[in-house]
Enzyme design. Structure first.
Site, PDB file in Angstrom:
ATOM      1  N   ASP A  55       0.849  -1.186   0.000  1.00  0.00           N
ATOM      2  CA  ASP A  55       0.000   0.000   0.000  1.00  0.00           C
ATOM      3  C   ASP A  55       0.885   1.236   0.000  1.00  0.00           C
ATOM      4  OD1 ASP A  55      -1.975  -1.876   0.288  1.00  0.00           O
ATOM      5  OD2 ASP A  55      -2.667  -1.188   2.252  1.00  0.00           O
ATOM      6  N   HIS A 107      -6.330   2.376  -3.834  1.00  0.00           N
ATOM      7  CA  HIS A 107      -6.308   2.482  -2.364  1.00  0.00           C
ATOM      8  C   HIS A 107      -7.119   3.691  -1.886  1.00  0.00           C
ATOM      9  CE1 HIS A 107      -5.083   1.346   1.563  1.00  0.00           C
ATOM     10  NE2 HIS A 107      -4.141   2.273   1.738  1.00  0.00           N
ATOM     11  N   HIS A 111      -7.885   9.183   2.925  1.00  0.00           N
ATOM     12  CA  HIS A 111      -7.600   7.987   3.727  1.00  0.00           C
ATOM     13  C   HIS A 111      -8.519   7.937   4.948  1.00  0.00           C
ATOM     14  CE1 HIS A 111      -5.181   4.727   5.457  1.00  0.00           C
ATOM     15  NE2 HIS A 111      -4.683   4.591   4.236  1.00  0.00           N
ATOM     16  N   HIS A 201       3.818  -2.234   3.236  1.00  0.00           N
ATOM     17  CA  HIS A 201       3.631  -0.845   2.842  1.00  0.00           C
ATOM     18  C   HIS A 201       4.906  -0.304   2.206  1.00  0.00           C
ATOM     19  CE1 HIS A 201       0.545  -1.521   5.893  1.00  0.00           C
ATOM     20  NE2 HIS A 201      -0.132  -0.533   5.337  1.00  0.00           N
TER      21      HIS A 201
END
Length: 245
Positions: A55, A107, A111, A201
């Protein structure tokens, strides 16, 4: 009351009850056929294959070193989930990911936990990030990992209706917590199983992944694993998925 009248009334009552039963049964039967929304976290397979997933939502110090490690270790199959804003801020790195042949997933844009927002907001956010990623890389994403891995049945249903498959993970490296290089290596290599989706990540918040990744790759190979993209994993084996209640 004449026998004929009683017989007629009985027949009418029977017809009404039967009709009522059929009316009630209709929605119940339809509901039984409705599939429960699911998020994919691994596949059922005996083949020793795993999907390394990364990610990225912040920074430009870690992504390129991660790509350098993958190139040095000759890993040609991995899946990167990119946020829309990050992709626009760092288009050259996003293009590099694409040019190296890695798979790209969505993604999200902001966020934030999708389950806290209505479907209209989710659709808008995903559309924005999808457009950003396509604008930079030319890839129209079909896989999505929701921010923070947050979802519920409504969220998954909304994303499925947009044509997306929701991807979670079975093995979490916890690299974003920076628990120590050896802890990251141990978590991944000791927990990985055939058909696994491994969460890592390549954001700047993951300060130890660059040091841990070469040893993760080496050990998994020693254990007989090969690396594939998430899409290859899904196309090559029966899907095992989390059912959200």
């Amino acid at each position: 009351m004449p026998r004929f009248t009683r017989s007629l009334l009985f027949s009418l009552c029977t017809a009404i009850v039967t009709a009522g039963s059929l009316f009630v049964a209709g929605p119940s039967t339809a509901h039984a056929k409705t599939e429960t929304p699911k998020a994919i976290y691994k596949v059922d397979t005996k083949q020793k294959v795993v999907a390394l997933t990364f990610d990225i939502s912040w920074g430009n110090k870690v992504p390129e070193p991660v790509l350098d490690v993958l190139k040095k270790e000759k890993v040609t199959k991995a899946t990167f989930f990119l946020s829309g804003p990050w992709t626009l801020r760092h288009p050259e790195i996003a293009k590099q990911i694409k040019n190296m042949g890695f798979e790209i997933g969505n993604h999200g844009n902001l966020h934030k936990d999708f389950s806290n927002y209505p479907d209209s907001w989710i659709r808008e956010q995903v559309a924005i990030s999808e457009k950003s990623i396509q604008q930079v890389t030319g890839v129209k994403t079909k896989l999505i990992r929701t921010p923070n891995g947050d979802f519920n049945p409504r969220v998954i249903r909304c994303l499925n209706n947009m044509g997306y498959t929701v991807i979670q993970w079975n093995t979490d490296s916890l690299d974003w917590m920076n628990p120590g290089t050896q802890n990251i290596i141990q978590r991944v290599t000791k927990r990985a199983v055939p058909g696994d989706i491994i969460l890592m990540h390549a954001s700047d918040s993951s300060k130890q992944i660059v040091d841990a990744l070469p040893q993760v790759i080496t050990q998994l190979r020693k254990d007989g694993y090969q690396f594939v993209t998430v899409s290859e994993l899904l196309s090559g084996a029966k899907v095992s998925s989390t059912t959200v209640h």
